[in-house]
Write a protein that holds these residues in place. Sequence first.
Motif, mmCIF file in Angstrom:
data_model
loop_
_atom_site.group_PDB
_atom_site.id
_atom_site.type_symbol
_atom_site.label_atom_id
_atom_site.label_comp_id
_atom_site.label_asym_id
_atom_site.label_seq_id
_atom_site.Cartn_x
_atom_site.Cartn_y
_atom_site.Cartn_z
ATOM 1 N N THR A 74 -7.250 -8.402 0.387
ATOM 2 C CA THR A 74 -6.892 -7.442 -0.534
ATOM 3 C C THR A 74 -6.999 -5.946 -0.635
ATOM 4 O O THR A 74 -8.347 -5.926 0.450
ATOM 5 N N VAL A 75 -6.389 -5.869 -0.532
ATOM 6 C CA VAL A 75 -6.673 -4.351 -0.543
ATOM 7 C C VAL A 75 -6.562 -2.834 -1.470
ATOM 8 O O VAL A 75 -5.714 -3.056 -2.124
ATOM 9 N N LEU A 76 -7.917 -2.555 -2.287
ATOM 10 C CA LEU A 76 -7.494 -2.028 -3.661
ATOM 11 C C LEU A 76 -7.692 -0.557 -4.008
ATOM 12 O O LEU A 76 -8.804 -0.210 -2.937
ATOM 13 N N ASN A 110 -7.112 9.870 3.878
ATOM 14 C CA ASN A 110 -7.160 8.112 3.849
ATOM 15 C C ASN A 110 -8.062 7.446 4.434
ATOM 16 O O ASN A 110 -8.870 7.070 5.089
ATOM 17 N N ALA A 111 -8.675 6.409 3.817
ATOM 18 C CA ALA A 111 -10.112 5.738 4.093
ATOM 19 C C ALA A 111 -9.998 4.915 3.256
ATOM 20 O O ALA A 111 -10.228 4.277 2.031
ATOM 21 N N LEU A 112 -10.528 3.787 4.740
ATOM 22 C CA LEU A 112 -10.219 2.240 4.458
ATOM 23 C C LEU A 112 -12.101 2.527 4.309
ATOM 24 O O LEU A 112 -12.552 1.889 5.172
ATOM 25 N N LEU A 149 0.560 -1.554 -0.261
ATOM 26 C CA LEU A 149 0.237 0.078 0.215
ATOM 27 C C LEU A 149 1.110 1.205 -0.246
ATOM 28 O O LEU A 149 2.177 1.231 0.560
ATOM 29 N N THR A 150 0.528 2.320 -0.922
ATOM 30 C CA THR A 150 1.121 3.071 -0.706
ATOM 31 C C THR A 150 0.259 4.708 -0.021
ATOM 32 O O THR A 150 -1.069 4.990 -0.948
ATOM 33 N N PHE A 151 0.520 5.521 0.648
ATOM 34 C CA PHE A 151 -0.485 6.492 1.453
ATOM 35 C C PHE A 151 0.053 7.923 0.748
ATOM 36 O O PHE A 151 1.060 8.235 0.557
#
Length: 549
Positions: free
Chosen positions: A513-515, A25-27, A18-20
Amino acid sequence: MLRALDIRDMLIIDRLELTFQPGLNALTGETGAGKSILLDSLGFVLGWRGRAELVRQGAAQGEVVAEFELPEGHPAHAILAEAGLPGGSELILRRVNSAEGRKTAWVNDRRCSGEVLRALSETLVELHGQHDDRGLLNPRGHRAMLDVYAGAEPQLAAVRAAWAEMARARKALAETEAAVAAVRSEEEFLRHSVGELDTLDPQPGEDAELDARRRMMQGAERIRDDVARAFALLGGDGAEGAMADAVRWLEGVADRAEGQLDEPIAALGRALIELGEAQDGVTACLEALDFNPVELEQTEERLFAIRALARKHDVAPDDLSGFADTLRARLGQLEAGDADLADRRAAVQAAQAAYDAAAEALGALRRKAAGRLDAAVMAELAPLKMERAVFQTQITPADPGPEGQDAVAFTVATNPGAPSGPLNKIASGGELSRFLLALKVCLSGDDSTRTMIFDEIDRGVGGATADAVGRRLAALAQGGQVLVVTHSPQVAARAAHHWRVQKHVTDGQTLSTVLPLSEPDRIDEIARMVSGDVITEEARAAARSLLQA
């Protein structure tokens, strides 16, 4: 600022990068999709204590790497320097957890302890949520938060300096009291010993002189007779008379010996001179051997007294004079002790008064700031639909210390007239989240050096209240970085960057996973949050409206 997070084989994550970005920033994602796993992984690399078993089933080890950007003056630089770790504008934390539970950590590719990680984490990340015991819910940190809000650093520095000076004054007084007490406890011994030494008054080298004189007097009786007989043989009735007669007889006939007696007569003259010197030496010896028996007794008494005193004090006889000076100096401490004690006590009183004044000034500043903070938090609670709640910063007396003599605690009452208490004891889940957010908005100030993380802080709210939460999170993120785990579409719509956490099954194994979401994907995700599993056009329209608000 947190720039990147790389997770491998942690719980149900096999590989995730992940690149913040700066800002909000919302998850988002469905319940159970793995949002909490991201926070668990971040907490793991920061050294926080969390779940015991983090390694993905079947993997040999799990690993998390976090990359932070450190501006100049960031407090993490001091921690790195103190720990002897390499610094710079980039900070890379890496931590590995084996399947057996062994944990190993690196900072900028250098091995380090979990304590160093936790110290760094205090400067890098703030976590706020309903179960947060490290941030706003921890009463131990409330005083420091109020001091930052009050701008109390000059007053704090004055109190710390006064506390340090008071500690030094008290230490000096204690040392002086101990020294005087030690001398006073042996005062009788010192006075007696100094009296003995002064009466005897031994001098350096006297022991050897007395010993030689004593030995000579002891042997005088044995050798004086022999010396006297020898002296008699050297005198006029002995050698001197015989040599004088020989010279007279030889001189009487020398003029008839044709010069043959001149040399013998001269040699006898020289011999008479040497003989005279020998007589003088023997005479001096006889005079020395001629002593009064009382003198021997007196010599022995003084010699034995000096040696007994030397044994008593375990010093050499020649050192008794210097030892007496040392004892006199210690007695002198008694005379100066009372004056020193008075000075030390006066210094302690002055330091105490200075500390009390500095601590009172700090306390007054805190009380004024507490009133402002209470008003500010109350103003923030109204848009969050908690206008009937009461927030109060309680300041009570505490044991004096380098931070002053005040205890500070943030308390709440959910309704007017209701008893107040700690945040996490009085407020419900949703109320607590809003209290925390309002308090953080008021306390944030200009501190943008730490990444703030809010874990489902919007739980239990919706509609206009959720919108108010989102707006305040966006305001907090200006000039800094905020990560929020949320189920609220109103909050997600306020984010500058949006990720969706989702689960999928691969080869019979559930993975998370995170998209990162593009604008169209973001509309669909917010629409899902609005309507549920079935995304309707009405939900998409509502999502667009939220994003444009």
